[in-house]
Motif scaffolding. Structure first.
Motif, PDB file in Angstrom:
ATOM      1  N   UNK A   1     -52.532  68.394  45.205  1.00 57.33           N
ATOM      2  CA  UNK A   1     -54.047  68.101  44.247  1.00 57.33           C
ATOM      3  C   UNK A   1     -54.050  67.636  42.904  1.00 57.33           C
ATOM      4  N   UNK A   2     -52.551  67.730  42.162  1.00 57.79           N
ATOM      5  CA  UNK A   2     -53.544  67.287  41.398  1.00 57.79           C
ATOM      6  C   UNK A   2     -51.768  66.795  39.880  1.00 57.79           C
ATOM      7  N   UNK A   3     -51.769  66.436  39.061  1.00 55.52           N
ATOM      8  CA  UNK A   3     -50.109  65.808  38.370  1.00 55.52           C
ATOM      9  C   UNK A   3     -49.585  67.205  38.428  1.00 55.52           C
ATOM     10  N   UNK A   4     -50.120  68.226  38.373  1.00 55.23           N
ATOM     11  CA  UNK A   4     -49.467  69.314  37.354  1.00 55.23           C
ATOM     12  C   UNK A   4     -48.542  69.678  38.204  1.00 55.23           C
ATOM     13  N   UNK A   5     -49.174  70.231  40.046  1.00 56.02           N
ATOM     14  CA  UNK A   5     -48.518  70.194  41.025  1.00 56.02           C
ATOM     15  C   UNK A   5     -47.400  68.823  40.744  1.00 56.02           C
ATOM     16  N   UNK A   6     -46.720  67.960  40.062  1.00 54.15           N
ATOM     17  CA  UNK A   6     -45.646  67.021  40.945  1.00 54.15           C
ATOM     18  C   UNK A   6     -44.604  67.401  40.404  1.00 54.15           C
ATOM     19  N   UNK A   7     -43.640  67.263  41.174  1.00 56.45           N
ATOM     20  CA  UNK A   7     -42.060  67.985  41.121  1.00 56.45           C
ATOM     21  C   UNK A   7     -41.422  66.980  40.182  1.00 56.45           C
ATOM     22  N   UNK A   8     -40.342  66.664  39.612  1.00 54.36           N
ATOM     23  CA  UNK A   8     -39.392  65.860  38.228  1.00 54.36           C
ATOM     24  C   UNK A   8     -39.014  65.302  39.834  1.00 54.36           C
ATOM     25  N   UNK A   9     -38.693  65.895  41.399  1.00 52.89           N
ATOM     26  CA  UNK A   9     -37.529  64.703  42.039  1.00 52.89           C
ATOM     27  C   UNK A   9     -39.032  63.514  43.108  1.00 52.89           C
TER      28      UNK A   9
ATOM     29  N   UNK B   1     -46.419  55.461  48.141  1.00 50.61           N
ATOM     30  CA  UNK B   1     -45.309  56.645  48.371  1.00 50.61           C
ATOM     31  C   UNK B   1     -45.462  58.100  47.463  1.00 50.61           C
ATOM     32  N   UNK B   2     -47.480  58.247  46.959  1.00 49.19           N
ATOM     33  CA  UNK B   2     -47.816  59.571  46.392  1.00 49.19           C
ATOM     34  C   UNK B   2     -48.062  60.668  47.811  1.00 49.19           C
ATOM     35  N   UNK B   3     -48.564  59.814  48.416  1.00 54.69           N
ATOM     36  CA  UNK B   3     -49.554  59.750  49.840  1.00 54.69           C
ATOM     37  C   UNK B   3     -47.804  60.901  50.348  1.00 54.69           C
ATOM     38  N   UNK B   4     -47.036  59.662  51.027  1.00 52.28           N
ATOM     39  CA  UNK B   4     -45.166  60.600  51.265  1.00 52.28           C
ATOM     40  C   UNK B   4     -44.701  61.638  51.322  1.00 52.28           C
ATOM     41  N   UNK B   5     -45.301  62.333  49.924  1.00 52.11           N
ATOM     42  CA  UNK B   5     -45.314  63.031  49.180  1.00 52.11           C
ATOM     43  C   UNK B   5     -46.010  64.446  49.149  1.00 52.11           C
ATOM     44  N   UNK B   6     -47.121  64.435  49.888  1.00 51.64           N
ATOM     45  CA  UNK B   6     -47.146  65.658  49.904  1.00 51.64           C
ATOM     46  C   UNK B   6     -49.062  65.454  49.015  1.00 51.64           C
ATOM     47  N   UNK B   7     -48.673  64.419  47.768  1.00 51.36           N
ATOM     48  CA  UNK B   7     -50.202  63.859  47.365  1.00 51.36           C
ATOM     49  C   UNK B   7     -51.222  63.994  48.051  1.00 51.36           C
ATOM     50  N   UNK B   8     -52.284  64.513  47.223  1.00 51.66           N
ATOM     51  CA  UNK B   8     -53.301  63.713  48.340  1.00 51.66           C
ATOM     52  C   UNK B   8     -54.361  62.529  47.432  1.00 51.66           C
ATOM     53  N   UNK B   9     -54.915  62.010  48.206  1.00 51.09           N
ATOM     54  CA  UNK B   9     -55.370  60.251  47.754  1.00 51.09           C
ATOM     55  C   UNK B   9     -56.167  60.747  46.941  1.00 51.09           C
ATOM     56  N   UNK B  10     -56.623  61.079  46.350  1.00 50.50           N
ATOM     57  CA  UNK B  10     -56.865  60.973  45.019  1.00 50.50           C
ATOM     58  C   UNK B  10     -56.526  61.508  43.714  1.00 50.50           C
ATOM     59  N   UNK B  11     -55.139  62.829  44.443  1.00 52.70           N
ATOM     60  CA  UNK B  11     -54.097  62.370  43.043  1.00 52.70           C
ATOM     61  C   UNK B  11     -52.821  61.545  43.214  1.00 52.70           C
ATOM     62  N   UNK B  12     -52.646  60.905  44.138  1.00 55.46           N
ATOM     63  CA  UNK B  12     -51.636  59.772  44.295  1.00 55.46           C
ATOM     64  C   UNK B  12     -52.237  58.462  43.490  1.00 55.46           C
ATOM     65  N   UNK B  13     -53.142  58.205  43.710  1.00 56.08           N
ATOM     66  CA  UNK B  13     -54.051  57.090  43.177  1.00 56.08           C
ATOM     67  C   UNK B  13     -54.140  57.465  41.747  1.00 56.08           C
ATOM     68  N   UNK B  14     -54.346  59.035  40.897  1.00 56.75           N
ATOM     69  CA  UNK B  14     -54.201  58.798  39.238  1.00 56.75           C
ATOM     70  C   UNK B  14     -53.150  59.031  39.094  1.00 56.75           C
ATOM     71  N   UNK B  15     -51.894  59.804  39.939  1.00 56.10           N
ATOM     72  CA  UNK B  15     -50.196  59.205  39.536  1.00 56.10           C
ATOM     73  C   UNK B  15     -50.146  58.162  39.848  1.00 56.10           C
TER      74      UNK B  15
END
Length: 265
Positions: free
Chosen positions: A127-135, A161-175
């Protein structure tokens, strides 16, 4: 190129840079309809006004950019694939693919994907950038490389690409916004350096004025576009953007068939 051209292109840049609709496709249409040539400064201008757009991201998400070093490390990891492709392959890809017809078909294909992306990736856990791994950051960066194909849209590629890695729409857009900062800054500095090698002095007085005005307009419009985009995305998703891309792609094909000489700057 005159002041009206500057204002129109800067508005288009501000609106389209962070939306998944391809700023390139819109620049192709606008430049053609306004009869703008493809001289070196026009090419430079359309890249350099990205500075205003990326500054809007830094201002809107100011606290995120100064929260931790981990944030910057993720951006570095995410931008590595684009750097590799840009250094090794982009010139060759550009020669093969930079045509208005490629832009049109990229818009159409991307539009169809956006019609279904909300259904394909609807089990989000990040749900947010802090949960995104380096991979994950690296994988999103690989998706960003698809944007070397004109009309794909850097924003669309990284968000999908972000959504394919289980990011929410908002988290993917912000990243995607965050990743745009180093990517577009690097592209802008390279464009200025290339322009510098062939032009002395670097800019005329009018050109400096155009660049300042263009960046200010792009900054203001991009801030409004980002805020509106996030709000819309949370409520409606990507389907409308998919239909919009399809329409723009058809418009470009229509212009080509009607005899307009479209060029990608």
């Amino acid at each position: 190129m005159n002041l009206i051209h500057v204002i129109v292109l800067a508005i288009i840049e501000g609106i389209t840079e962070f939306l998944p609709v391809s700023s390139t496709g819109h620049m192709v249409i606008a430049s053609s309809l306004m009869g703008i040539g493809t001289d070196d400064f026009v090419k430079l201008f359309e890249v350099v006004i990205q500075l205003g757009a990326i500054l809007s991201v830094v201002i809107l998400y100011f606290k995120r950019f100064f929260r931790s070093l981990d944030f910057y490390f993720k951006l570095v990891v995410g931008v590595i694939p684009a750097v590799i492709v840009g250094v090794l392959l982009k010139k060759h890809i550009d020669k093969l693919l930079e045509s208005p017809l490629v832009v049109a078909f990229s818009l159409l294909i991307g539009g169809v994907i956006l019609l279904f992306v909300d259904k394909w990736f609807n089990k989000s856990t990040v749900k947010e950038e802090t949960q995104i791994s380096y991979a994950t950051a690296l994988k999103v960066g690989v998706f960003q490389c698809l944007a070397v194909i004109p009309g794909v849209s850097r924003s669309a590629a990284t968000i999908v690409g972000g959504m394919s890695q289980k990011l929410t729409r908002t988290a993917a857009a912000e990243f995607s916004f965050f990743l745009a900062v180093p990517t577009m800054l690097g592209a802008t500095l390279k464009e200025i350096w290339d322009f510098h090698k062939d032009h002395t002095p670097l800019f005329t007085g009018d050109q400096v004025k155009f660049l300042i005005i263009g960046n200010i307009i792009a900054f203001i419009v991009a801030m409004l576009a980002i805020k509106s985009f996030i709000t819309f995305l949370e409520r409606k998703g990507f389907r409308l953007f998919g239909w919009y891309r399809i329409i723009v792609g058809i418009v470009i094909i229509g212009l080509i068939l009607s005899g307009h000489q479209l060029q990608i700057n």
